[in-house]
Scaffold this motif. Structure first.
Motif, PDB file in Angstrom:
ATOM      1  N   ALA A   1       0.984  -1.142   0.163  1.00  0.00           N
ATOM      2  CA  ALA A   1       0.188   0.104   0.174  1.00  0.00           C
ATOM      3  C   ALA A   1       0.861   1.385   0.071  1.00  0.00           C
ATOM      4  N   GLU A   2       2.021   1.292   0.617  1.00  0.00           N
ATOM      5  CA  GLU A   2       2.818   2.302   0.769  1.00  0.00           C
ATOM      6  C   GLU A   2       3.484   2.702  -0.508  1.00  0.00           C
ATOM      7  N   ILE A   3       3.947   1.621  -1.064  1.00  0.00           N
ATOM      8  CA  ILE A   3       4.461   1.720  -2.227  1.00  0.00           C
ATOM      9  C   ILE A   3       3.747   2.249  -3.493  1.00  0.00           C
ATOM     10  N   GLY A   4       2.296   1.745  -3.387  1.00  0.00           N
ATOM     11  CA  GLY A   4       1.240   2.374  -4.268  1.00  0.00           C
ATOM     12  C   GLY A   4       1.129   3.539  -4.285  1.00  0.00           C
ATOM     13  N   LEU A   5       0.818   4.099  -3.113  1.00  0.00           N
ATOM     14  CA  LEU A   5       0.605   5.223  -2.641  1.00  0.00           C
ATOM     15  C   LEU A   5       1.699   6.158  -3.102  1.00  0.00           C
ATOM     16  N   ARG A   6       2.986   5.915  -2.841  1.00  0.00           N
ATOM     17  CA  ARG A   6       3.993   6.786  -3.277  1.00  0.00           C
ATOM     18  C   ARG A   6       4.243   6.637  -4.897  1.00  0.00           C
ATOM     19  N   ARG A   7       3.943   5.724  -5.605  1.00  0.00           N
ATOM     20  CA  ARG A   7       4.041   5.634  -6.847  1.00  0.00           C
ATOM     21  C   ARG A   7       2.899   6.768  -7.532  1.00  0.00           C
ATOM     22  N   SER A   8       1.541   6.507  -6.850  1.00  0.00           N
ATOM     23  CA  SER A   8       0.586   7.429  -7.206  1.00  0.00           C
ATOM     24  C   SER A   8       0.947   8.724  -7.114  1.00  0.00           C
ATOM     25  N   LEU A   9       1.612   9.157  -6.089  1.00  0.00           N
ATOM     26  CA  LEU A   9       1.964  10.576  -5.805  1.00  0.00           C
ATOM     27  C   LEU A   9       3.258  11.138  -6.552  1.00  0.00           C
ATOM     28  N   GLY A  10       3.697  10.200  -7.469  1.00  0.00           N
ATOM     29  CA  GLY A  10       4.824  10.611  -8.534  1.00  0.00           C
ATOM     30  C   GLY A  10       6.205  10.099  -8.169  1.00  0.00           C
ATOM     31  N   ALA A  11       6.206   9.173  -7.195  1.00  0.00           N
ATOM     32  CA  ALA A  11       7.886   8.709  -7.058  1.00  0.00           C
ATOM     33  C   ALA A  11       7.964   7.633  -8.412  1.00  0.00           C
ATOM     34  N   THR A  12       9.141   7.869  -8.650  1.00  0.00           N
ATOM     35  CA  THR A  12       9.527   7.093  -9.824  1.00  0.00           C
ATOM     36  C   THR A  12       9.986   5.660  -9.114  1.00  0.00           C
ATOM     37  N   ARG A  13      10.305   4.794 -10.235  1.00  0.00           N
ATOM     38  CA  ARG A  13      10.665   3.311  -9.779  1.00  0.00           C
ATOM     39  C   ARG A  13      12.170   3.404  -9.147  1.00  0.00           C
ATOM     40  N   GLY A  14      12.780   4.316  -9.808  1.00  0.00           N
ATOM     41  CA  GLY A  14      14.265   4.062  -9.259  1.00  0.00           C
ATOM     42  C   GLY A  14      14.147   4.951  -7.682  1.00  0.00           C
ATOM     43  N   GLN A  15      13.320   5.875  -7.478  1.00  0.00           N
ATOM     44  CA  GLN A  15      13.148   6.290  -6.041  1.00  0.00           C
ATOM     45  C   GLN A  15      12.699   5.090  -5.224  1.00  0.00           C
ATOM     46  N   ILE A  16      11.823   4.423  -5.718  1.00  0.00           N
ATOM     47  CA  ILE A  16      11.355   3.129  -4.742  1.00  0.00           C
ATOM     48  C   ILE A  16      12.397   2.175  -4.483  1.00  0.00           C
ATOM     49  N   ARG A  17      13.011   1.723  -5.925  1.00  0.00           N
ATOM     50  CA  ARG A  17      14.341   0.963  -5.736  1.00  0.00           C
ATOM     51  C   ARG A  17      15.404   1.556  -4.801  1.00  0.00           C
ATOM     52  N   THR A  18      15.580   2.751  -4.866  1.00  0.00           N
ATOM     53  CA  THR A  18      16.458   3.397  -4.091  1.00  0.00           C
ATOM     54  C   THR A  18      16.199   3.284  -2.608  1.00  0.00           C
ATOM     55  N   GLN A  19      14.994   3.317  -2.394  1.00  0.00           N
ATOM     56  CA  GLN A  19      14.442   3.338  -0.967  1.00  0.00           C
ATOM     57  C   GLN A  19      14.560   1.908  -0.319  1.00  0.00           C
ATOM     58  N   PHE A  20      14.318   1.116  -1.059  1.00  0.00           N
ATOM     59  CA  PHE A  20      14.299  -0.269  -0.368  1.00  0.00           C
ATOM     60  C   PHE A  20      15.995  -0.727  -0.255  1.00  0.00           C
ATOM     61  N   LEU A  21      16.765  -0.516  -1.345  1.00  0.00           N
ATOM     62  CA  LEU A  21      18.092  -0.688  -1.332  1.00  0.00           C
ATOM     63  C   LEU A  21      18.829  -0.097  -0.115  1.00  0.00           C
ATOM     64  N   CYS A  22      18.444   1.248   0.114  1.00  0.00           N
ATOM     65  CA  CYS A  22      18.773   1.886   1.187  1.00  0.00           C
ATOM     66  C   CYS A  22      18.567   1.376   2.585  1.00  0.00           C
ATOM     67  N   GLU A  23      17.328   0.841   2.603  1.00  0.00           N
ATOM     68  CA  GLU A  23      16.722   0.205   3.832  1.00  0.00           C
ATOM     69  C   GLU A  23      17.697  -1.163   4.284  1.00  0.00           C
ATOM     70  N   SER A  24      18.142  -1.903   3.180  1.00  0.00           N
ATOM     71  CA  SER A  24      18.748  -3.095   3.308  1.00  0.00           C
ATOM     72  C   SER A  24      20.221  -2.723   3.871  1.00  0.00           C
ATOM     73  N   LEU A  25      20.728  -1.636   3.287  1.00  0.00           N
ATOM     74  CA  LEU A  25      22.193  -1.311   3.316  1.00  0.00           C
ATOM     75  C   LEU A  25      22.216  -0.854   4.628  1.00  0.00           C
ATOM     76  N   LEU A  26      21.181   0.159   5.379  1.00  0.00           N
ATOM     77  CA  LEU A  26      21.257   0.611   6.705  1.00  0.00           C
ATOM     78  C   LEU A  26      21.159  -0.643   7.527  1.00  0.00           C
ATOM     79  N   LEU A  27      20.256  -1.660   7.451  1.00  0.00           N
ATOM     80  CA  LEU A  27      20.028  -2.772   8.217  1.00  0.00           C
ATOM     81  C   LEU A  27      21.403  -3.605   8.357  1.00  0.00           C
ATOM     82  N   SER A  28      22.109  -3.790   7.206  1.00  0.00           N
ATOM     83  CA  SER A  28      23.265  -4.700   7.244  1.00  0.00           C
ATOM     84  C   SER A  28      24.431  -3.474   7.955  1.00  0.00           C
ATOM     85  N   ALA A  29      24.365  -2.287   7.663  1.00  0.00           N
ATOM     86  CA  ALA A  29      25.296  -1.527   8.409  1.00  0.00           C
ATOM     87  C   ALA A  29      25.427  -1.420   9.932  1.00  0.00           C
ATOM     88  N   LEU A  30      23.998  -1.525  10.353  1.00  0.00           N
ATOM     89  CA  LEU A  30      23.650  -1.829  12.085  1.00  0.00           C
ATOM     90  C   LEU A  30      24.283  -3.120  12.321  1.00  0.00           C
TER      91      LEU A  30
END
Length: 403
Positions: A309-338
């Motif tokens: 739902a969050e992904i669909g809402l952000r895409r509907s508000l104009g977020a690009t695929r690259g921004q969604i991809r970057t967001q989740f990739l950043c989450e994974s990197l932050l999780l691993s960095a922790l």
């Protein structure tokens, strides 16, 4: 201006700070899951840092011991004759070795047939593995023996029933202090304990030895006068040259009957064995890190499924695929960095605790810490790549409808 010619609005650009903030918000919403996933990474990194740190600390301690004990001590001992019988060094072995160019000092011990006991009531077969040796008065200066209580044999005491006990021999005999009132039963008579030695890693045979003066051994213990170990301390640049001629010098007639060794080589061999074990443990740490990476990937896949739902809402508000991809990739990197930072801290703590317990200096190489964090980021990037691509490919309408 008509709608046909109106320029399309450009999607909002996310700054690096916005990317990190957006990725961090996804982690804060699932603290327990994030903790468990990061813990898997942390255990793998802690294992690797701990293995490297403990191995490096052990090597540092060995280097420190080598510097204190020296690597220039050589020994010559009789082996076996051609017929298989026990050989012995000639009477002049010590003097001949001392005349070799490059030899700084030389000394010797000779094994006797006597036994030592705490008192004269102990059964003769209960020897405790303690050997009785005749020793020269210059032995401490050559071998590097430290007397922790009392004193070493001198020109006077070496002629009388006086004995110096090695560290393990003193422990087995229950002798904790030297003095005129401390005696042991040695060679069917009482000997006064005049000194106690500290453990010596270059000459471990002295730890389980009762050492008496050379003249006293010949007079009181029927010692034959042959040295069973000759110790030679050589100049550092001349160690190899002295080692090559030591056998032929100690016994010119039968050089093949002399066993020449360099005690520091045994310590180096032990370190090599420890390094091999460290390599095995390092591999196990890498397996644990890989398992932690699988946990991160699993967490991110579940996160994509739960946050459609969050992904669909952000895409509907104009977020690009690259921004969604970057967001989740950043989450994974932050999780691993922790997990990586926590693992480095835990690995340092384990190393410090073990090294402190062993009395070693604590050494954790900078490359190991940096490599640990870098490894977690690589693992995080690989683990988060597929979930990030999957999240970016979700059509907005399908994501909102599925939610």
């Amino acid at each position: 201006m008509s709608t046909a010619t109106r320029p399309r609005p450009k999607p909002a650009r996310l700054s690096p700070a916005d990317v990190v903030r957006t990725g961090g918000s996804g982690l804060r919403s699932r603290p327990m899951r994030v903790f468990l996933s990061a813990l898997g990474i942390a255990i793998g990194i802690a294992a690797m840092i701990g293995v490297v740190g403990i191995s490096t600390s052990s090597q540092e301690e060995l280097d420190r011991k080598m510097a204190a004990l020296g690597t220039n001590l050589l020994t010559a001992a009789p082996g076996q004759s051609f017929s298989g019988s026990a050989a012995h060094l000639p009477d002049e072995a010590v003097e001949m070795v001392g005349a070799v160019e490059g030899v700084e000092s030389v000394s010797a011990i000779g094994k006797t047939a006597a036994k030592v006991y705490r008192n004269d009531h102990v059964p003769k077969e209960v020897t405790g593995g303690i050997g009785v040796y005749a020793a020269r008065t210059d032995l401490p200066g050559t071998v590097g023996v430290d007397v922790v209580d009392g004193r070493w044999l001198n020109a006077a005491t070496s002629r009388y029933p006086a004995v110096v006990l090695g560290a393990r021999a003193a422990e087995q005999l229950g002798v904790h202090a030297s003095g005129p009132d401390t005696q042991v039963w040695l060679g069917d008579r009482w000997f006064t304990v005049v000194g106690l030695l500290a453990p010596n890693e270059l000459a471990p045979e002295l730890d389980s030895a009762a050492l008496v003066g050379w003249p006293a051994a010949e007079q009181e213990l029927d010692f034959d006068g042959f040295a069973t170990t000759v110790y030679a301390r050589a100049d550092e640049p001349s160690v190899t040259d002295v080692q090559e001629v030591l056998g032929a010098t100690a016994n010119p007639e039968n050089p093949n009957e002399v066993n020449v060794s360099r005690p520091s080589d045994a310590l180096a061999a032990k370190q090599a064995t420890d390094d091999a074990l460290s390599g095995l443990l390092l591999g196990l740490g890498a397996v644990a890190l890989l398992v932690g990476g699988v946990g991160v990937a699993n967490t991110m896949v579940i996160s994509v499924l739960e946050r459609r739902a969050e992904i669909g809402l952000r895409r509907s508000l104009g977020a690009t695929r690259g921004q969604i991809r970057t967001q989740f990739l950043c989450e994974s990197l932050l999780l691993s960095a922790l997990g990586g930072l926590g693992g480095v801290a835990l690995g340092i703590a384990v190393t410090a605790g073990y090294a402190g317990y062993q009395g070693w200096p604590t050494v954790v190489p900078l490359w190991a810490m940096a490599g640990g964090v870098a490894a977690t980021l690589v693992i995080g990037g690989l683990a988060g790549f597929y979930p990030a691509v999957r999240a970016a490919r979700l059509p907005p309408t399908e994501a909102l409808a599925a939610a």
